[in-house]
Scaffold this motif. Structure first.
Motif, PDB file in Angstrom:
ATOM      1  N   GLU A 140       0.859  -1.179   0.000  1.00 29.38           N
ATOM      2  CA  GLU A 140       0.000   0.000   0.000  1.00 29.38           C
ATOM      3  C   GLU A 140       0.896   1.229   0.000  1.00 29.38           C
ATOM      4  O   GLU A 140       2.052   1.165   0.407  1.00 29.38           O
ATOM      5  CB  GLU A 140      -0.916   0.005   1.233  1.00 29.38           C
ATOM      6  CG  GLU A 140      -0.182   0.025   2.558  1.00 29.38           C
ATOM      7  CD  GLU A 140      -1.117   0.087   3.749  1.00 29.38           C
ATOM      8  OE1 GLU A 140      -2.175   0.732   3.640  1.00 29.38           O
ATOM      9  OE2 GLU A 140      -0.772  -0.503   4.790  1.00 29.38           O
TER      10      GLU A 140
ATOM     11  N   TYR B 210       0.909   5.944  -0.113  1.00 28.85           N
ATOM     12  CA  TYR B 210       0.271   7.228  -0.323  1.00 28.85           C
ATOM     13  C   TYR B 210       0.476   7.713  -1.756  1.00 28.85           C
ATOM     14  O   TYR B 210      -0.181   8.643  -2.201  1.00 28.85           O
ATOM     15  CB  TYR B 210       0.746   8.282   0.690  1.00 28.85           C
ATOM     16  CG  TYR B 210       2.199   8.223   1.079  1.00 28.85           C
ATOM     17  CD1 TYR B 210       3.219   8.436   0.160  1.00 28.85           C
ATOM     18  CD2 TYR B 210       2.555   7.958   2.401  1.00 28.85           C
ATOM     19  CE1 TYR B 210       4.546   8.389   0.532  1.00 28.85           C
ATOM     20  CE2 TYR B 210       3.878   7.912   2.786  1.00 28.85           C
ATOM     21  CZ  TYR B 210       4.878   8.124   1.851  1.00 28.85           C
ATOM     22  OH  TYR B 210       6.183   8.062   2.234  1.00 28.85           O
TER      23      TYR B 210
ATOM     24  N   GLU C  73      -3.481   5.727  -0.688  1.00 25.77           N
ATOM     25  CA  GLU C  73      -3.662   5.215   0.660  1.00 25.77           C
ATOM     26  C   GLU C  73      -2.928   6.111   1.658  1.00 25.77           C
ATOM     27  O   GLU C  73      -2.144   6.981   1.282  1.00 25.77           O
ATOM     28  CB  GLU C  73      -3.177   3.765   0.752  1.00 25.77           C
ATOM     29  CG  GLU C  73      -4.138   2.775   0.108  1.00 25.77           C
ATOM     30  CD  GLU C  73      -3.460   1.870  -0.926  1.00 25.77           C
ATOM     31  OE1 GLU C  73      -4.115   0.928  -1.376  1.00 25.77           O
ATOM     32  OE2 GLU C  73      -2.294   2.114  -1.267  1.00 25.77           O
ATOM     33  N   ARG C  74      -3.147   5.861   2.951  1.00 23.60           N
ATOM     34  CA  ARG C  74      -2.632   6.765   3.966  1.00 23.60           C
ATOM     35  C   ARG C  74      -1.140   6.590   4.220  1.00 23.60           C
ATOM     36  O   ARG C  74      -0.433   7.541   4.554  1.00 23.60           O
ATOM     37  CB  ARG C  74      -3.400   6.546   5.286  1.00 23.60           C
ATOM     38  CG  ARG C  74      -3.020   7.533   6.377  1.00 23.60           C
ATOM     39  CD  ARG C  74      -3.899   7.374   7.590  1.00 23.60           C
ATOM     40  NE  ARG C  74      -5.297   7.623   7.294  1.00 23.60           N
ATOM     41  CZ  ARG C  74      -5.853   8.841   7.265  1.00 23.60           C
ATOM     42  NH1 ARG C  74      -5.115   9.911   7.515  1.00 23.60           N
ATOM     43  NH2 ARG C  74      -7.129   8.990   6.991  1.00 23.60           N
TER      44      ARG C  74
END
Length: 248
Positions: free
Chosen positions: A51, A53, A57-58
């Motif tokens: 995942e 950013y 995504e964070r």
């Protein structure tokens, strides 16, 4: 070493504050990265973006796929010692203080190696010059092989022809009651050995084995050593961050 695999030591162990104040660290671990050398029968290391950013995504996180014996690592006794053996212990059952305490390094010269083996004479020479190897010591062998470490496709020189100790030398280390041994080779026994005599001699007596150590040529004869394995349930070994602390 006691019967239950815990440490019985005559070595000097310093308080953490003294280590950080009076000693400087030398990293003895190779970087873990894709295309790093791996033992011929072991799986390779892979790192995959899971995942990020960058994709909305964070946070950033990667998934790692690695063998227990990836890079700089330690072998648990159960890596070779089968069910029923008195030293059949997985890495989560090993006393982590076995990789904490006084370390010594034995530098191996070209003239010390005969047919890929270095023998008990290198240990006896070290003890004449620097004093006895003590119970509980971590004993490392600098063969110079860490200088051959390279990423694939340039790792062939690292993966063939490495030297290792004779069985006599391994048994002498057992007699001295050391807690762990290691070298800068991808295997502790010499390349192409039959029967893995050093592995059986050491692991069979509860003495841990480290492989793929780095920067051993930078070490003085004795130092403080720290190398912590992951607490892998049923693990036959684990990558470690091995660090030597030498006087400033």
């Amino acid at each position: 070493m006691t019967d239950d695999g815990t440490r019985e030591s005559d070595t000097d162990m310093l308080p953490l504050d003294e280590l950080t104040r009076s000693y400087r660290p030398i990293d003895l671990s190779h970087r873990i990265e894709e295309r790093m050398p791996s033992y011929p029968t072991h799986s390779r290391f892979f790192r995959t973006l899971w995942e990020s950013y960058w994709h909305g995504e964070r946070a950033v996180a990667y998934q790692l796929l690695l063998n227990e014996h990836t890079g700089t690592h330690v072998d648990a006794p159960a890596h070779f010692m089968r069910d029923g053996h008195e030293q059949h212990r997985w890495i989560d059952e090993v006393d982590p203080t076995l990789l904490l305490g006084r370390g010594v390094v034995i530098h191996i010269a070209d003239g010390d190696v005969d047919d890929g083996l270095y023998g008990i004479d290198v240990l006896e020479r070290f003890e004449r010059e620097h004093g006895a190897v003590r119970r509980g010591d971590v004993v490392l062998f600098d063969t110079g092989w860490h200088r051959k470490w390279a990423l694939k496709p340039d790792s062939d020189a690292y993966l063939v022809g490495w030297p290792g100790p004779t069985e006599e030398l391994a048994l002498a280390l057992v007699e001295r009651g050391i807690s762990a041994a290691g070298s800068d080779n991808i295997g502790f026994d010499k390349h192409g050995t039959e029967g893995f005599p050093a592995h059986y001699a050491l692991l069979g007596n509860g003495i841990l084995i480290m492989e793929n150590l780095a920067a051993l040529s930078e070490l003085p004869p004795s130092f403080q050593f720290l190398g912590m394995p992951l607490n892998i349930v049923g693990g036959s070994g684990s990558p470690i961050r091995a660090v030597a602390f030498v006087e400033r």
